[in-house]
Every structure is written in C-alpha cells, then in structure tokens.
Design a protein around this motif. Structure first.
Motif, PDB file in Angstrom:
ATOM      1  N   THR A 183      20.847  13.015  51.345  1.00 49.32           N
ATOM      2  CA  THR A 183      21.913  12.643  52.277  1.00 49.32           C
ATOM      3  C   THR A 183      22.524  11.349  51.776  1.00 49.32           C
ATOM      4  N   ARG A 184      23.856  11.313  51.712  1.00 54.06           N
ATOM      5  CA  ARG A 184      24.523  10.103  51.213  1.00 54.06           C
ATOM      6  C   ARG A 184      25.792   9.830  52.001  1.00 54.06           C
ATOM      7  N   ASP A 185      26.172   8.559  51.981  1.00 53.26           N
ATOM      8  CA  ASP A 185      27.363   8.152  52.718  1.00 53.26           C
ATOM      9  C   ASP A 185      28.632   8.253  51.873  1.00 53.26           C
ATOM     10  N   GLN A 186      28.500   8.410  50.557  1.00 53.64           N
ATOM     11  CA  GLN A 186      29.658   8.544  49.673  1.00 53.64           C
ATOM     12  C   GLN A 186      29.492   9.822  48.841  1.00 53.64           C
ATOM     13  N   PRO A 187      29.924  10.953  49.378  1.00 52.10           N
ATOM     14  CA  PRO A 187      29.715  12.221  48.673  1.00 52.10           C
ATOM     15  C   PRO A 187      30.427  12.300  47.327  1.00 52.10           C
ATOM     16  N   ASP A 188      31.461  11.502  47.106  1.00 53.32           N
ATOM     17  CA  ASP A 188      32.203  11.563  45.848  1.00 53.32           C
ATOM     18  C   ASP A 188      31.503  10.830  44.705  1.00 53.32           C
ATOM     19  N   LYS A 189      30.382  10.152  44.976  1.00 51.50           N
ATOM     20  CA  LYS A 189      29.634   9.445  43.934  1.00 51.50           C
ATOM     21  C   LYS A 189      28.343  10.188  43.620  1.00 51.50           C
ATOM     22  N   ALA A 190      28.016  10.261  42.328  1.00 46.66           N
ATOM     23  CA  ALA A 190      26.741  10.843  41.915  1.00 46.66           C
ATOM     24  C   ALA A 190      25.630   9.832  42.168  1.00 46.66           C
ATOM     25  N   GLY A 191      24.424  10.336  42.300  1.00 50.86           N
ATOM     26  CA  GLY A 191      23.280   9.463  42.536  1.00 50.86           C
ATOM     27  C   GLY A 191      22.087   9.928  41.729  1.00 50.86           C
ATOM     28  N   VAL A 192      21.025   9.168  41.820  1.00 47.91           N
ATOM     29  CA  VAL A 192      19.788   9.513  41.135  1.00 47.91           C
ATOM     30  C   VAL A 192      18.634   9.310  42.111  1.00 47.91           C
ATOM     31  N   CYS A 193      17.688  10.256  42.110  1.00 51.27           N
ATOM     32  CA  CYS A 193      16.494  10.150  42.944  1.00 51.27           C
ATOM     33  C   CYS A 193      15.264  10.248  42.057  1.00 51.27           C
ATOM     34  N   VAL A 194      14.237   9.529  42.418  1.00 50.99           N
ATOM     35  CA  VAL A 194      12.979   9.566  41.689  1.00 50.99           C
ATOM     36  C   VAL A 194      11.984  10.333  42.550  1.00 50.99           C
ATOM     37  N   VAL A 195      11.442  11.417  41.984  1.00 48.79           N
ATOM     38  CA  VAL A 195      10.421  12.204  42.672  1.00 48.79           C
ATOM     39  C   VAL A 195       9.121  12.064  41.886  1.00 48.79           C
ATOM     40  N   ARG A 196       8.009  12.184  42.575  1.00 52.59           N
ATOM     41  CA  ARG A 196       6.724  12.026  41.907  1.00 52.59           C
ATOM     42  C   ARG A 196       5.711  12.980  42.510  1.00 52.59           C
ATOM     43  N   VAL A 197       4.679  13.267  41.730  1.00 49.19           N
ATOM     44  CA  VAL A 197       3.563  14.079  42.203  1.00 49.19           C
ATOM     45  C   VAL A 197       2.312  13.221  42.149  1.00 49.19           C
TER      46      VAL A 197
END
Length: 151
Positions: free
Chosen positions: A84-98
């Motif tokens: 979920t983001r407040d600026q849909p026109d910008k790409a983002g990066v998420c860090v997931v881990r196990v």
C-alpha cells in the motif's frame, strides 16, 4: 531582644530578616526573565519532540504486509505481500525475509514494486540457507537502489 520575641513594625508588616545572617533580599523581577526563558525553551523542546514523533511514528508512505507464505523445494519459500502506498505513480522497493526454526533470519530479498495502483499484490521466492519456517516483510521504501532501478 530575647529569643522567641515577636517583632512587629508599623502597620503590622513583616520585618526584613537580618542581612548579615541571611543575605540581602533579591528583587523578584530578576527571576522573572529566567522563568520566561525556561518556559520558552520548554515550548521549543516540546515542539521538536512532537515533530520528531510525528515524522517517525506517523503512517509510512509505503507499507507492506505479508498475506501468505508457502514452502518450496530447495530451502526456498514463496511469499505473497500486499503493498500500500500513497504515491502510486512512484516505484518502490520492499525487503522480505525468511526465518529458520530458531527465529534467525536465514534469507532475504529486495523486491522491486513497479509503479501502478495504490494497492499491489506481489509474489516473490526467497532462498534460504536452511529450512525456512516463516516469512515477513522487513520494510519498504521509495529509495530504490541503483542496481535495482530500470534504465
């Protein structure tokens, strides 16, 4: 005058204490500026603390939550996250881990979330150094590393 005698002055006013014993009586006006100074400093410090709390504890501009995870062969795990983001026109990066059975992080991966809708669902496979038992999202940001950005 003996000990215990009460000394009164004209009009019943209280006498000044002996100067050689207690020192001279200071003016109350000299302490008034100090009170205003400390009050002003307290207001400024309170405003700074409130601003820092608002910036750090407010809603994140981009956030993700884990929806599902499933084990894959070869010590890997597939993770599904909702971004979920407040600026849909910008790409983002998420860090997931196990994590492994002891709770230690055993694998991590950065996921590029392309610009698009305000709510996105992303599936990613994370390889682990041991048998993973759970997965979570470490965090998200709009600051995309140079090696992940598309030309």
């Amino acid at each position: 005058m003996q000990t215990g005698d009460v000394v009164t002055t004209e009009g019943g006013a209280r006498p000044a204490p002996p100067a050689d014993r207690y020192g001279t009586v200071g003016r109350s006006g000299s302490k008034r500026w100090r009170r205003w100074l400390f009050t002003g400093i307290a207001v400024v410090v309170s405003c700074v603390i409130a601003w820092v709390a608002y910036v750090n504890l407010g809603d994140a501009p981009i956030d993700a939550e884990r929806v599902a995870f499933e084990n894959r062969p070869g010590n890997a795990m597939e993770i599904t996250i909702n971004v979920t983001r407040d600026q849909p026109d910008k790409a983002g990066v998420c860090v997931v881990r196990v994590r492994d059975r002891a709770g230690a992080e055993s694998g991590r991966r950065e996921v590029l979330v392309p610009a698009g809708a305000g709510h996105s669902r992303v599936d990613v496979v994370v390889k682990s150094i041991g048998m993973p038992v759970t997965a979570d999202v470490y965090g998200c940001s709009y600051d995309i590393p140079r090696y992940m950005s598309t030309p």
